[in-house]
Structures are given as structure tokens and as C-alpha cells.
Design a protein around this motif. Structure first.
Motif, PDB file in Angstrom:
ATOM      1  N   LEU A  24      11.271  23.744   4.676  1.00 30.42           N
ATOM      2  CA  LEU A  24      11.671  22.357   4.432  1.00 30.42           C
ATOM      3  C   LEU A  24      11.612  21.541   5.713  1.00 30.42           C
ATOM      4  O   LEU A  24      11.143  20.399   5.714  1.00 30.42           O
ATOM      5  N   LEU A  25      12.072  22.105   6.820  1.00 24.47           N
ATOM      6  CA  LEU A  25      12.016  21.395   8.100  1.00 24.47           C
ATOM      7  C   LEU A  25      10.582  21.126   8.529  1.00 24.47           C
ATOM      8  O   LEU A  25      10.279  20.058   9.067  1.00 24.47           O
ATOM      9  N   VAL A  44      13.040   9.721  11.171  1.00 25.43           N
ATOM     10  CA  VAL A  44      14.336  10.063  10.608  1.00 25.43           C
ATOM     11  C   VAL A  44      14.633  11.502  11.002  1.00 25.43           C
ATOM     12  O   VAL A  44      13.858  12.399  10.690  1.00 25.43           O
ATOM     13  N   PRO A  45      15.754  11.742  11.694  1.00 27.75           N
ATOM     14  CA  PRO A  45      16.025  13.107  12.137  1.00 27.75           C
ATOM     15  C   PRO A  45      16.316  14.072  10.988  1.00 27.75           C
ATOM     16  O   PRO A  45      16.016  15.235  11.073  1.00 27.75           O
ATOM     17  N   MET A  46      16.875  13.578   9.902  1.00 26.07           N
ATOM     18  CA  MET A  46      17.188  14.452   8.778  1.00 26.07           C
ATOM     19  C   MET A  46      17.006  13.667   7.487  1.00 26.07           C
ATOM     20  O   MET A  46      17.595  12.605   7.312  1.00 26.07           O
ATOM     21  N   GLY A  47      16.189  14.194   6.600  1.00 26.31           N
ATOM     22  CA  GLY A  47      15.940  13.525   5.335  1.00 26.31           C
ATOM     23  C   GLY A  47      17.107  13.674   4.378  1.00 26.31           C
ATOM     24  O   GLY A  47      18.005  14.494   4.557  1.00 26.31           O
ATOM     25  N   LYS A  48      17.092  12.873   3.337  1.00 24.18           N
ATOM     26  CA  LYS A  48      18.172  12.904   2.351  1.00 24.18           C
ATOM     27  C   LYS A  48      18.220  14.248   1.626  1.00 24.18           C
ATOM     28  O   LYS A  48      19.290  14.788   1.388  1.00 24.18           O
ATOM     29  N   THR A  49      17.058  14.808   1.301  1.00 25.23           N
ATOM     30  CA  THR A  49      17.025  16.091   0.607  1.00 25.23           C
ATOM     31  C   THR A  49      17.624  17.191   1.468  1.00 25.23           C
ATOM     32  O   THR A  49      18.427  18.002   1.000  1.00 25.23           O
ATOM     33  N   PHE A  50      17.241  17.214   2.737  1.00 20.33           N
ATOM     34  CA  PHE A  50      17.750  18.235   3.647  1.00 20.33           C
ATOM     35  C   PHE A  50      19.259  18.099   3.829  1.00 20.33           C
ATOM     36  O   PHE A  50      19.982  19.089   3.845  1.00 20.33           O
ATOM     37  N   ALA A  54      22.043  20.906   2.912  1.00 22.72           N
ATOM     38  CA  ALA A  54      22.991  21.360   3.929  1.00 22.72           C
ATOM     39  C   ALA A  54      24.432  21.174   3.451  1.00 22.72           C
ATOM     40  O   ALA A  54      25.288  22.043   3.671  1.00 22.72           O
ATOM     41  N   TYR A  55      24.701  20.072   2.779  1.00 19.49           N
ATOM     42  CA  TYR A  55      26.042  19.816   2.270  1.00 19.49           C
ATOM     43  C   TYR A  55      26.424  20.840   1.198  1.00 19.49           C
ATOM     44  O   TYR A  55      27.542  21.363   1.194  1.00 19.49           O
ATOM     45  N   LEU A  56      25.497  21.148   0.298  1.00 17.09           N
ATOM     46  CA  LEU A  56      25.779  22.135  -0.747  1.00 17.09           C
ATOM     47  C   LEU A  56      25.994  23.527  -0.154  1.00 17.09           C
ATOM     48  O   LEU A  56      26.872  24.270  -0.608  1.00 17.09           O
ATOM     49  N   LEU A  57      25.208  23.891   0.857  1.00 16.47           N
ATOM     50  CA  LEU A  57      25.410  25.177   1.517  1.00 16.47           C
ATOM     51  C   LEU A  57      26.763  25.224   2.223  1.00 16.47           C
ATOM     52  O   LEU A  57      27.433  26.262   2.232  1.00 16.47           O
ATOM     53  N   LEU A  58      27.177  24.115   2.800  1.00 15.29           N
ATOM     54  CA  LEU A  58      28.483  24.058   3.443  1.00 15.29           C
ATOM     55  C   LEU A  58      29.605  24.247   2.419  1.00 15.29           C
ATOM     56  O   LEU A  58      30.567  24.979   2.667  1.00 15.29           O
TER      57      LEU A  58
END
Length: 73
Positions: A24-25, A44-50, A54-58
Motif C-alpha cells: 500500500l505504501l 500527501v504524506p498519508m492517504g485517507k485509505t492508509f 492504520a486506525y482500524l489496526l490500532l
């Protein structure tokens, strides 16, 4: 024996998650590079999908720690 199998399943899932994040990265980096080459956007350093992944994994990590599946025994 069951613990060993669960441990290997956990290792496989973590490995699969890491490979997915790396892919993905790479995709996001190439698409951001193409956009910046074209001059049509800002990097953009981080896309919305990423960030969503990341939020779901957290949340999954926090749930695992709270329930005792992860962390100290």
C-alpha cells in the motif's frame, strides 16, 4: 500444541499485514510522485485509505490488549 498453532497463525497474520502495508505504501508513493510530477497537487504524506487502515489496526490492537489476547500474561 494448540498454543504453537495459534502462535504460527498470529505470525502469519502479522506478516500478511506487514506485506499489505508495504504494498500500500509503494502504491501511494508512486501515485503521489506521479501527481507531484504533473504539478496538479501537493504531496500527501498519508492517504485517507492508509490512515483508515492504520486506525482500524490500532483499534484491533487496543481491543487485543484490553481483552488479554495481546500483552503480558
Amino acid at each position: 500444541m494448540g498454543r504453537i498453532i495459534l502462535f504460527f497463525v498470529l505470525v502469519a497474520v502479522v506478516g500478511l499485514a506487514l506485506i499489505t502495508v508495504i504494498i500500500l505504501l509503494r502504491v501511494l508513493a508512486t501515485s503521489a510522485a506521479e501527481v507531484s510530477k504533473a504539478g496538479r497537487g501537493v504531496d500527501v504524506p498519508m492517504g485517507k485509505t492508509f490512515s483508515t487502515i492504520a486506525y482500524l489496526l490500532l483499534l484491533a490492537l487496543m481491543f487485543g490488549v484490553v481483552t488479554g489476547w495481546l500483552g503480558a500474561v
